[in-house]
Design a protein around this motif. Sequence first.
Motif, PDB file in Angstrom:
ATOM      1  N   GLU A  48      40.213  39.466  39.083  1.00 24.76           N
ATOM      2  CA  GLU A  48      40.156  39.645  40.324  1.00 24.76           C
ATOM      3  C   GLU A  48      41.021  41.800  41.066  1.00 24.76           C
ATOM      4  O   GLU A  48      39.982  42.350  41.374  1.00 24.76           O
ATOM      5  CB  GLU A  48      40.159  39.174  42.043  1.00 24.76           C
ATOM      6  N   TYR A  49      42.143  41.170  40.811  1.00 29.25           N
ATOM      7  CA  TYR A  49      42.279  42.510  41.349  1.00 29.25           C
ATOM      8  C   TYR A  49      42.061  43.911  40.065  1.00 29.25           C
ATOM      9  O   TYR A  49      41.999  45.012  40.927  1.00 29.25           O
ATOM     10  CB  TYR A  49      43.922  42.052  41.079  1.00 29.25           C
ATOM     11  N   ALA A  52      39.417  44.969  41.643  1.00 31.23           N
ATOM     12  CA  ALA A  52      38.933  45.768  42.778  1.00 31.23           C
ATOM     13  C   ALA A  52      39.865  47.587  42.390  1.00 31.23           C
ATOM     14  O   ALA A  52      39.104  48.498  43.282  1.00 31.23           O
ATOM     15  CB  ALA A  52      40.175  45.140  43.824  1.00 31.23           C
TER      16      ALA A  52
END
Length: 250
Positions: A48-49, A52
């Motif tokens: 996810e990081y 993003a």
Amino acid sequence: MLKEGDLSKTPKHIAIIMDGNGRWAKKRFLPRFMGHIAGVKAVKHVVEYCGAKQIEVLTLFAFSSENWRRPKDEVAKLMDLFIGTLDKEIGRLDKKNVRLRFIGERAEFSEKLQQKMSESESRTENNTGLTLVIAANYGGHRDITLATQALARQVKAGHLQPEDINENLIAAELSIPDLPEPDLFIRTGGEKRISNFLLWQLAYTEFHFTDKFWPDFNAQAMQDAVDDFLTRQRRFGRTSEQVEGPSEIN
Ligand code: IPE
Ligand code: IPE
Ligand code: MG
């Protein structure tokens, strides 16, 4: 010539040794395997990081060529967890435009797992977001050994002279030759060693070690590692003055 990596600030490629699952579980009086299950959540956080923050490549060490030495039961449970996690997560990864790739020798895995691996690779091969590389039954020595065999075959066939073998030709025969080398290496779990991970490709990578066990690793911990990376000056053999100088880059 050594591939220089990226001199611009943000890491393009982050490689992680996800260590400490067993100790995380032990601390909680749980079986080791519960640590591996809890570790899957941390994988989701870092994917996810990276999505993003527009990181290009994330390489995760999931199973080393030496991990077969573990108790049979733990290895079997890890294999089931790989299959189960791939089944469960591939749709979401695909939707997030993640391209999944595997490195390491697959032939030793079950037919079923090998099939899941190639299915998930083909399903996501045209995705243009994060490239997620999973190192499974991977060993750095083996990677270099296989590259050496490939070059030896070319020499034997008369297509290559031994003196023409150079760093670029060796790198081209290793796993993921088309991806930038890791800018940042993270190892959780407190140990400060490479454990036969990407030996060749880590030549000029910046190292970040944390005592956090892998299941406790999250987006904030990832940000801390990136912040640490941002304080480093990458010199690739040059002096600080050269790196900081206005025009010097040769
Ligand atoms: C890493 O955690 C996961 C794998 C190697 C598959 P460990 O299982 O090595 O955890 P510790 O090092 O025993 O705590
Ligand atoms: C390295 O962790 C391999 C993975 C995380 C998959 P290990 O726990 O196997 O490493 P050592 O044995 O402590 O060096
Ligand atoms: Mg370990």
